[in-house]
Design an enzyme around this catalytic site. Structure first.
Site, PDB file in Angstrom:
ATOM      1  N   CYS A  13       0.822  -1.228   0.000  1.00 19.21           N
ATOM      2  CA  CYS A  13       0.000   0.000   0.000  1.00 19.21           C
ATOM      3  C   CYS A  13       0.849   1.269   0.000  1.00 19.21           C
ATOM      4  CB  CYS A  13      -0.946   0.008   1.195  1.00 19.21           C
ATOM      5  SG  CYS A  13      -2.034  -1.417   1.224  1.00 19.21           S
TER       6      CYS A  13
ATOM      7  N   HIS B 248      -3.586   7.140   2.692  1.00 20.59           N
ATOM      8  CA  HIS B 248      -3.962   5.825   2.183  1.00 20.59           C
ATOM      9  C   HIS B 248      -5.360   5.522   2.711  1.00 20.59           C
ATOM     10  CE1 HIS B 248      -4.128   1.729   1.165  1.00 20.59           C
ATOM     11  NE2 HIS B 248      -3.796   1.243   2.343  1.00 20.59           N
TER      12      HIS B 248
ATOM     13  N   ASN C 102     -10.110  -0.070  -0.184  1.00 19.05           N
ATOM     14  CA  ASN C 102      -8.652   0.045  -0.136  1.00 19.05           C
ATOM     15  C   ASN C 102      -8.079  -0.486  -1.456  1.00 19.05           C
ATOM     16  OD1 ASN C 102      -5.926  -0.406   0.279  1.00 19.05           O
ATOM     17  ND2 ASN C 102      -6.157  -1.256   2.334  1.00 19.05           N
TER      18      ASN C 102
HETATM   19  O1  UT7 Z   1      -3.883  -1.415   3.873  1.00 23.76           O
HETATM   20  C1  UT7 Z   1      -3.506  -2.482   4.667  1.00 23.76           C
HETATM   21  C2  UT7 Z   1      -4.592  -3.537   4.744  1.00 23.76           C
HETATM   22  N1  UT7 Z   1      -5.716  -3.042   5.486  1.00 23.76           N
HETATM   23  C3  UT7 Z   1      -6.086  -3.569   6.663  1.00 23.76           C
HETATM   24  O2  UT7 Z   1      -5.518  -4.492   7.165  1.00 23.76           O
HETATM   25  C4  UT7 Z   1      -7.261  -2.945   7.348  1.00 23.76           C
HETATM   26  C5  UT7 Z   1      -6.976  -2.541   8.758  1.00 23.76           C
HETATM   27  N2  UT7 Z   1      -7.899  -3.110   9.699  1.00 23.76           N
HETATM   28  C6  UT7 Z   1      -9.236  -2.860   9.673  1.00 23.76           C
HETATM   29  O3  UT7 Z   1      -9.713  -2.096   8.852  1.00 23.76           O
HETATM   30  C7  UT7 Z   1     -10.091  -3.506  10.716  1.00 23.76           C
HETATM   31  O4  UT7 Z   1      -9.288  -4.133  11.681  1.00 23.76           O
HETATM   32  C8  UT7 Z   1     -11.098  -4.529  10.123  1.00 23.76           C
HETATM   33  C9  UT7 Z   1     -12.167  -3.789   9.338  1.00 23.76           C
HETATM   34  C10 UT7 Z   1     -10.386  -5.519   9.211  1.00 23.76           C
HETATM   35  C11 UT7 Z   1     -11.789  -5.310  11.226  1.00 23.76           C
HETATM   36  O5  UT7 Z   1     -12.447  -4.420  12.112  1.00 23.76           O
HETATM   37  P1  UT7 Z   1     -12.327  -4.631  13.695  1.00 23.76           P
HETATM   38  O6  UT7 Z   1     -13.167  -3.605  14.307  1.00 23.76           O
HETATM   39  O7  UT7 Z   1     -10.856  -4.639  14.013  1.00 23.76           O
HETATM   40  O8  UT7 Z   1     -13.012  -6.020  13.893  1.00 23.76           O
HETATM   41  P2  UT7 Z   1     -12.397  -7.367  14.489  1.00 23.76           P
HETATM   42  O9  UT7 Z   1     -11.395  -7.959  13.559  1.00 23.76           O
HETATM   43  O10 UT7 Z   1     -11.988  -7.099  15.900  1.00 23.76           O
HETATM   44  O11 UT7 Z   1     -13.676  -8.295  14.494  1.00 23.76           O
HETATM   45  C12 UT7 Z   1     -14.829  -8.018  15.308  1.00 23.76           C
HETATM   46  C13 UT7 Z   1     -15.907  -9.039  14.986  1.00 23.76           C
HETATM   47  C14 UT7 Z   1     -15.398 -10.492  14.982  1.00 23.76           C
HETATM   48  O12 UT7 Z   1     -16.422 -11.315  15.516  1.00 23.76           O
HETATM   49  P3  UT7 Z   1     -16.313 -11.843  17.040  1.00 23.76           P
HETATM   50  O13 UT7 Z   1     -15.024 -12.602  17.101  1.00 23.76           O
HETATM   51  O14 UT7 Z   1     -16.312 -10.604  17.880  1.00 23.76           O
HETATM   52  O15 UT7 Z   1     -17.538 -12.680  17.170  1.00 23.76           O
HETATM   53  C15 UT7 Z   1     -15.261 -10.790  13.512  1.00 23.76           C
HETATM   54  O16 UT7 Z   1     -15.401 -12.178  13.229  1.00 23.76           O
HETATM   55  O17 UT7 Z   1     -16.433  -8.806  13.682  1.00 23.76           O
HETATM   56  C16 UT7 Z   1     -16.411 -10.016  12.925  1.00 23.76           C
HETATM   57  N3  UT7 Z   1     -16.230  -9.698  11.511  1.00 23.76           N
HETATM   58  C17 UT7 Z   1     -17.252  -9.471  10.686  1.00 23.76           C
HETATM   59  N4  UT7 Z   1     -18.582  -9.452  10.867  1.00 23.76           N
HETATM   60  C18 UT7 Z   1     -19.346  -9.157   9.805  1.00 23.76           C
HETATM   61  C19 UT7 Z   1     -15.041  -9.564  10.845  1.00 23.76           C
HETATM   62  N5  UT7 Z   1     -15.302  -9.241   9.552  1.00 23.76           N
HETATM   63  C20 UT7 Z   1     -16.651  -9.177   9.442  1.00 23.76           C
HETATM   64  C21 UT7 Z   1     -17.506  -8.881   8.359  1.00 23.76           C
HETATM   65  N6  UT7 Z   1     -18.848  -8.890   8.585  1.00 23.76           N
HETATM   66  N7  UT7 Z   1     -17.052  -8.600   7.124  1.00 23.76           N
END
Ligand code: UT7
Length: 329
Positions: A116, A256, A286
């Site tokens: 990125c 970004h 992204n």
């Molecule tokens: O440019 C470099 C690449 N970009 C990135 O890596 C993005 C950076 N990170 C992020 O944008 C965020 O961390 C995410 C959007 C990927 C995730 O958001 P979060 O608030 O950190 O959520 P989390 O990973 O802590 O997950 C919370 C919950 C989990 O369920 P449980 O374990 O609490 O039951 C996930 O399984 O949300 C669940 N979850 C979803 N639910 C519905 C994860 N993805 C999804 C989804 N739809 N697409």
């Protein structure tokens, strides 16, 4: 010693494919919802390139617009740099495909892999080569077809990314435009946070690599989140310091497009209004190396960024890599 030349961004261009993939489209086959994706990421939709449209085709469209805006002919381009982690092929480079198709008959060409942060790295290299007098006109591109790397069963990653391309022509400046500062960083040994395990020499394509879904990107979103917030704040503060101004004097930040919550958090930490950050993640998701140059081009073409404005571009990605460029646009 020859003095360093003043170098500016002479013109920008961008391209996104027509096909829109909405959050609702994912909800048809994944356990997710429009509400979850919008609230956690700020993304409403992203673009996916069709089969047969490779990274170079999107880059070609963006590059033509950038050369037109810069009033630079293809035959006057000395170097093509393409920041990408989704090249058309392992080799030849995507930049070589572009050199040929654009008619940059005298140009050198290479791809640059910094995920990125690819456009920031490419812009910094291009700037430094022009200012030392090695070359005169550089076509700097960030382009990706990330849809090819997505495991569409992994809801934590596949909803984040989209396809597109952005470009800029960098050349000796005859107006107020001047690239002022750049800073590039990396932290290897972090492939557990983001990587694409297969398809290279460490794990060549095989039936077992495909069966194991090792050709899809893997990320630990929460780890990236923490890293991105910290680095974005650090980089913007560094750019302001190196330009000798407080952060409040930056006209526009082009970040970004990683996650709206990351940008909101950075805006608060920096005490910098969110409406002076160029944000289009809601429409494109992204797009990795393409995200900063697409946002820059949209900011320029919509009049949000004007000649003479102090603009800071900042990005972070797999590697880990991160960096920034400050420009008097
Ligand atoms: O440019 C470099 C690449 N970009 C990135 O890596 C993005 C950076 N990170 C992020 O944008 C965020 O961390 C995410 C959007 C990927 C995730 O958001 P979060 O608030 O950190 O959520 P989390 O990973 O802590 O997950 C919370 C919950 C989990 O369920 P449980 O374990 O609490 O039951 C996930 O399984 O949300 C669940 N979850 C979803 N639910 C519905 C994860 N993805 C999804 C989804 N739809 N697409």
């Amino acid at each position: 010693m020859t003095p360093l030349l003043k170098v500016g961004i002479a013109g920008t261009g961008s391209y996104v494919p027509e096909k829109v993939m909405t959050n609702g489209d994912y909800a048809k086959f994944l356990d997710t919802s429009d509400e979850w994706i919008r609230e956690r990421t700020g993304i409403r939709e992203r673009r996916f390139a069709p089969d047969g449209m490779a990274t170079s085709h999107m880059a070609e469209n963006a590059a033509k617009k950038a050369m037109e805006a810069a009033k630079v002919a293809p035959e006057d381009i000395d170097l093509v740099i393409c920041g990408t982690v989704t090249p058309d092929n392992m080799f030849p480079s995507t930049a070589c495909h572009l050199q040929h198709r654009l008619g940059c008959v005298k140009a050198g060409a290479f791809d640059l892999s910094a995920a990125c942060t690819g456009f920031i790295y490419s812009l910094s290299v291009g700037w430094n080569m022009v200012r030392t007098g090695s070359v005169r006109n550089v076509l700097v591109i960030g382009a990706e077809k990330l849809s090819t790397l997505l495991n569409m069963q992994d809801r934590t990653s596949c909803i984040l990314f989209g396809d597109g391309a952005g470009a800029a022509v960098v050349r000796p400046s005859e107006n107020a435009s001047e690239i002022l500062f750049s800073s590039l960083h990396s932290l290897g040994g972090t492939e557990d946070i983001m990587s694409l395990p297969a398809g290279g020499s460490a794990m060549p394509a095989s039936h077992s690599s495909v069966d194991g879904k090792h050709h899809y990107l893997r990320i630990k979103g929460r780890e990236v989140f923490k890293f991105a917030v910290t680095k974005m704040v650090e980089q913007v503060e560094l750019c302001a310091e190196k330009c000798g101004v407080p952060v409040s004097k930056i006209a526009t930040i082009i970040p970004h497009q990683v996650n709206l919550r990351i940008l909101e958090y950075a805006s608060e930490k920096l005490n910098f209004p969110l409406d002076r950050m160029m944000i289009n993640i809601d429409r494109y998701g992204n797009t990795s190396a393409a995200s900063v140059p697409i946002a820059l081009d949209e900011a320029v073409r919509s009049g949000r960024v004007k000649r003479g404005d102090l603009v800071v571009m900042v990005a972070f990605g797999a590697g880990l890599t991160w960096g920034s460029v400050a420009v008097r646009y």
